[in-house]
Scaffold this active site. Structure first.
Site, PDB file in Angstrom:
ATOM      1  N   HIS A 559     -10.394   9.316  78.047  1.00  0.00           N
ATOM      2  CA  HIS A 559      -9.479   8.224  78.388  1.00  0.00           C
ATOM      3  C   HIS A 559      -9.076   8.272  79.864  1.00  0.00           C
ATOM      4  CE1 HIS A 559      -5.394   6.055  77.527  1.00  0.00           C
ATOM      5  NE2 HIS A 559      -6.245   5.296  78.195  1.00  0.00           N
ATOM      6  N   HIS A 564      -9.333   5.378  83.670  1.00  0.00           N
ATOM      7  CA  HIS A 564      -8.274   5.193  84.671  1.00  0.00           C
ATOM      8  C   HIS A 564      -8.616   5.848  86.009  1.00  0.00           C
ATOM      9  CE1 HIS A 564      -4.874   3.690  82.100  1.00  0.00           C
ATOM     10  NE2 HIS A 564      -5.671   4.152  81.149  1.00  0.00           N
ATOM     11  N   HIS A 751     -12.696   1.474  77.901  1.00  0.00           N
ATOM     12  CA  HIS A 751     -11.260   1.705  77.822  1.00  0.00           C
ATOM     13  C   HIS A 751     -10.685   1.210  76.501  1.00  0.00           C
ATOM     14  CE1 HIS A 751      -6.938   0.789  78.583  1.00  0.00           C
ATOM     15  NE2 HIS A 751      -6.989   2.020  79.040  1.00  0.00           N
ATOM     16  N   ASN A 755      -8.519   3.525  73.852  1.00  0.00           N
ATOM     17  CA  ASN A 755      -7.088   3.316  74.067  1.00  0.00           C
ATOM     18  C   ASN A 755      -6.375   2.634  72.902  1.00  0.00           C
ATOM     19  OD1 ASN A 755      -4.716   3.267  76.094  1.00  0.00           O
ATOM     20  ND2 ASN A 755      -4.818   1.154  75.360  1.00  0.00           N
ATOM     21  N   ILE A 901      -3.079  -0.958  80.658  1.00  0.00           N
ATOM     22  CA  ILE A 901      -2.082  -0.123  79.988  1.00  0.00           C
ATOM     23  C   ILE A 901      -2.717   1.233  79.725  1.00  0.00           C
ATOM     24  CG2 ILE A 901      -2.754  -0.850  77.681  1.00  0.00           C
ATOM     25  CD1 ILE A 901       0.773   0.156  78.852  1.00  0.00           C
TER      26      ILE A 901
END
Length: 901
Positions: A559, A564, A751, A755, A901
């Site tokens: 993740h 990110h 993602h 997520n 997010i």
């Protein structure tokens, strides 16, 4: 920047994007905002307060030159943090005067052409915009221009904010041209000229490769990029738009406590890491290598959209959870080591909730976090009550079963770790002098006993039936350090699986390893499913430890690191090297929205020293170090696209006769099957887009901005891997398609897959514990400890699971992380204005959008197929994480454009 300025006090301008002229049609009127009669009457003479010199020249020459009268309408979004804050204080009165004088915004339209006589840019035509109307949280401003016929096509508009507070410009419309209005899609903050005297600029929606840039815009294009790069000096202000690189030296907080010192990630062989955005904050007095902490972390202004869109609902809820709910929980659960005495106490988190009186003072939380914070009717208390996760609603005991344990490796929260066993016997690559004998304790005899006559190990290897999730080598070096942290433990671990005839996985064995430490030799033990009581409970405890490792690896690597963290350098390089009028910038821009702001918040309160990850996840304070180790050992750009990832893990091989050109080793692999549908749709859209602008290899090679962009990603954004030979070349349109498709996949499909299922699968934490707190009772057992285990093994399992404080904090954060905002921007749902500027690009996008709708139906049909046992069956949670669209909230589906997010 321009050789002619409207008045001498103004300095060099910056820039904004302006739309290509469009033909009037449905929807055009919505952009051509005109004031009501009372406003026209009130302000009809205001605009005489300022008449730029060049407009005077136009007016005096109208008898010899034709011209067109154009009305500019500017729409400004009222915001809490910016424009509206000027309603209080001295600046409000001064801004009222500016509005009354019609001097709120200075606009200057810029020609795409140069003056044929001088060869220089034509003088921009300027006018002030005056306030005209206010409605539905937006204010419109108007101004009039007289544009000579020989001015040429408008290519940009410059804007200067005369107010004392920043404004958020949504769009500008120029109305009065023969071919219809021109819309400038701004969607950007404009700082007050008193903070930043430079003007802003928008270019037209028409995209240009660098060599195709109109002559009148070349210098503007180049200088705007210089502005965005900055000079690498000084501390950044909140209104800055500067993109620059730095190492992760801001995760620790040595000024608060020596215990909060953390190593710098990036810039060394020991701790390689991607780069993050430079903030320029001063260095720590205690540790000169560390940047000081701050309650707010700088990101370039347009990366932070607070108070503008409801889309930041996700950011606001996460901020509220971290800064209000979590501290309130900590004030109530003061015993940080208190575990759950019974499984029924775990159930109370969902049935009864936690009484948290301090939440009552945060009344806004009930609106922001309605799923979590619930006021009790006729009571002065506040409840923190968690929704029952879907997994628990469908089958309360599924988490206890081996079948579900295996199924979730293919259709759960972390589908990225399982890989084919390619070598036998299993063996570590770590130094045996430090970590002990490298041979695995999972032997051929153990495997063949568990296969129970299906086939030999050699046959299983040949037929690609053995699969593994292996965290042994990445975790073992940290076992000694982690075990010094109170309330946790760690092992190196492996889990081995066998693919059965029904395409489901059967767990064969889990190996847990402790290296030589504390004067004790290496310890290793293999646990297998068992029919007898003691072996069965040891197996359950081994699964708990392994799942804690898998959950930590998922959060830190699958993740955080692989989506990110690695994406931030792409964003920085794109803004530094690709002009806003570059077609690849416009293709990637929606996939980069909000990511830097979310990442900044993560550095502030999630992955920082003693943050949520360190305090509640394996491996504690060494969490980001392990993500650094994974980056150094495992991450490479050329395997981040889905097909390449599957091939690198041995899960697939190239096969032109198979769907998507791949043959899967596990035919019923929900993540891979749905992901490949999405990958192919993305690649087709990117291919259509790239081929429209790049007709041959020469156009890719000659694109200076594009080449600088790819070079900077490799040599600065991922500087610690700049010398790797696996970086793709960028010489042909096909190279570019591969690179861009990979970036789009990572920010969307990858993602989404790791997520938005976090609460569904980890919301009931015994299913996916984030940390294991006690050693196996079989590791160096004492007589008393072993007796305690035999007497009540359930207590050993409860003692191993997270504490009450850890569980409440993690559930709060996972609920928010899994939630879609009310106006989430899903992949393929909305046409970007720049994409609609050309009919062929628009048609390609519509094909892409249509294909995504088809994928929705395909996934629904797969979840109803009784032959697909990894996604259909009694109590089974259907696999929907890669369904493109979703409603708001925690839905377990939906693929947004970006990591928002």
């Amino acid at each position: 920047m321009f050789k002619t300025q409207v008045h001498q006090s103004h300095t060099a301008p910056t820039f904004f994007l302006l739309n290509k002229p469009c033909i009037p049609g449905p929807g055009t009127a919505s952009f051509s905002v005109r004031p009501r009669p009372e406003f026209r009457k009130k302000y009809r003479n205001v605009r005489v307060g300022y008449v730029p010199a060049n407009i005077k020249a136009v007016a005096s020459d109208t008898d010899t030159r034709k011209s067109v009268s154009v009305k500019a309408t500017v729409t400004v979004k009222l915001t809490v943090g910016g424009f509206l804050s000027s309603l209080i204080g001295l600046s409000h009165g001064l801004d009222d005067v500016s509005d009354w004088l019609g001097k709120t915004l200075l606009l200057e339209v810029v020609s795409s052409e140069v003056d044929p006589k001088t060869g220089l840019e034509k003088k921009p035509i300027g006018a002030y915009a005056h306030r005209a109307a206010e409605k539905d949280g937006e204010v419109t401003y108007e101004s009039d221009f007289v544009i000579p016929d020989d001015f040429g096509e408008i290519g940009a508009v410059l804007v200067q904010n005369e107010h004392h507070k920043e404004m958020y410009l949504r769009y500008i419309v120029l109305d009065g041209f023969p071919n219809g209005p021109i819309e400038f899609n701004c969607s950007s903050w404009v700082a007050s000229k008193f903070d930043d005297p430079q003007k802003r600029v928008f270019f037209t929606n028409k995209s240009y490769l660098p060599l195709e840039t109109p002559s009148g815009l070349k210098e503007i294009r180049e200088k705007e990029l210089v502005t965005l790069r900055g000079n690498g000096q000084g501390e950044r202000n909140s209104y800055d738009r500067i993109y620059d690189y730095d190492v992760y030296d801001d995760l620790g907080d040595p000024d608060s406590s020596p215990e909060l010192t953390r190593p710098v990630l990036g810039g060394s062989k020991q701790y390689p890491y991607p780069r993050r955005c430079r903030t320029g904050r001063p260095m720590s007095k205690i540790d000169p290598k560390a940047e000081t902490r701050s309650s707010t972390v700088y990101v370039p202004r347009d990366e932070a959209f607070s108070d503008v869109k409801e889309l930041t609902f996700s950011t606001n809820t996460l901020y509220s959870a971290l800064h209000a709910v979590v501290p309130a929980i900590e004030s109530v659960i003061t015993d940080t080591s208190l575990g759950f005495p019974l499984f029924t106490k775990i159930d109370e988190l969902y049935n009864e909730g936690i009484n948290v009186p301090n939440l009552k003072k945060h009344k806004v939380l009930q609106d922001i976090l309605p799923r979590l914070v619930r006021a009790i009717t006729n009571s002065t208390d506040s409840l923190l009550q968690f929704e029952t996760p879907q997994l628990l609603l469908r089958d309360k005991f599924s988490w206890f079963r081996d079948e579900e344990f295996s199924r979730q490796t293919l259709a759960g929260l972390n589908p990225y770790s399982i890989q084919l066993v390619k070598e036998w016997p299993l063996k570590s690559t770590l130094d045996p002098k430090i970590y002990g004998p490298p041979e695995s304790a999972i032997t051929t005899e153990i495997v063949e006993r568990e296969i129970r006559g299906f086939m030999t190990v050699d046959e299983a290897l040949k037929q690609k039936k053995l699969f593994i999730i292996d965290y042994h080598d990445i975790l073992l070096p940290y076992v000694s350090e982690v075990r010094q942290i109170k309330g946790t433990t760690l092992y190196g671990s492996r889990a081995l699986f066998f693919l059965g005839p029904d395409n489901t996985l059967k767990p064969l064995a889990i190996e847990l390893v402790r290296p030589p430490m504390g004067g004790k030799p290496q310890w290793k033990q293999v646990f297998t499913p068992s029919w007898e009581a003691t072996g069965s409970w040891l197996w359950k405890l081994a699964k708990t430890h392994f799942l804690a490792h898998d959950t930590g690896y998922h959060q830190l690597v699958s993740h955080w690191l692989r989506t990110h963290c690695v994406t931030e350098p792409y964003i920085i390089a794109t803004n530094r090297q690709l002009s806003a009028m570059h077609p690849i910038y416009r293709l990637l821009h929606p996939h980069f929205r909000y990511t830097m702001e979310i990442n900044a918040l993560a550095r502030e309160a999630l992955i920082n020293a003693d943050g949520i990850i360190e305090s509640a996840f394996t491996p504690g304070k060494y969490s980001t170090e392990i993500s650094s180790a994974a980056y150094g050992l495992q991450w490479r750009f050329d395997t981040q696209g889905l097909p390449a990832d599957l091939i690198s893990r041995g899960i697939a091989v190239e096969d032109p006769s198979s769907p998507h050109g791949l043959k899967l080793a596990i035919p019923d692999y929900p993540f891979a099957n749905d992901g490949l549908l999405l990958w192919d749709a993305i690649k087709e859209w990117v291919t259509d887009y790239v081929n429209f602008f790049y007709k041959d290899a020469s156009m890719v090679k000659s694109d200076a901005e594009l080449q600088a962009w790819w070079t900077e990603i490799r040599t600065r954004g991922h500087e610690d891997k700049k010398d790797e030979t696996w970086w793709p070349d960028l010489k042909t349109p096909q190279d570019l398609i591969g690179i861009v498709t990979t970036m789009v996949w990572v920010t969307s499909g990858h993602h989404a897959a790791v997520n938005f299922g976090q609460y569904a699968y980890a919301g009931y934490f015994p299913n996916r514990p984030t940390i294991a707190r006690t050693n196996l009772p079989s590791e160096d057992p004492t007589e008393e400890g072993w007796r305690r285990f035999l007497h009540k093994p359930e207590d050993e399992l409860l003692a191993c699971l997270p504490t009450q404080l850890q569980a409440a904090k993690v559930l709060t954060v996972l609920d928010v992380l899994s939630s879609h905002s009310p106006d989430e921007e899903y992949l393929g749902e909305h046409l970007e204005p720049a994409w609609g500027a050309d009919p062929l690009i628009k048609a390609a996008f519509e094909r892409f959008s249509g294909r995504l709708k088809e994928i929705e139906g395909i996934i629904d049909a797969r979840n109803e197929d009784k032959n697909l046992k990894n996604r259909h069956g009694a109590g089974v949670v259907p696999y929907e994480l890669l369904k493109p669209f979703s409603g708001a909230g925690v839905t377990g589906k939906g693929v947004p454009y970006s990591i928002s997010i």
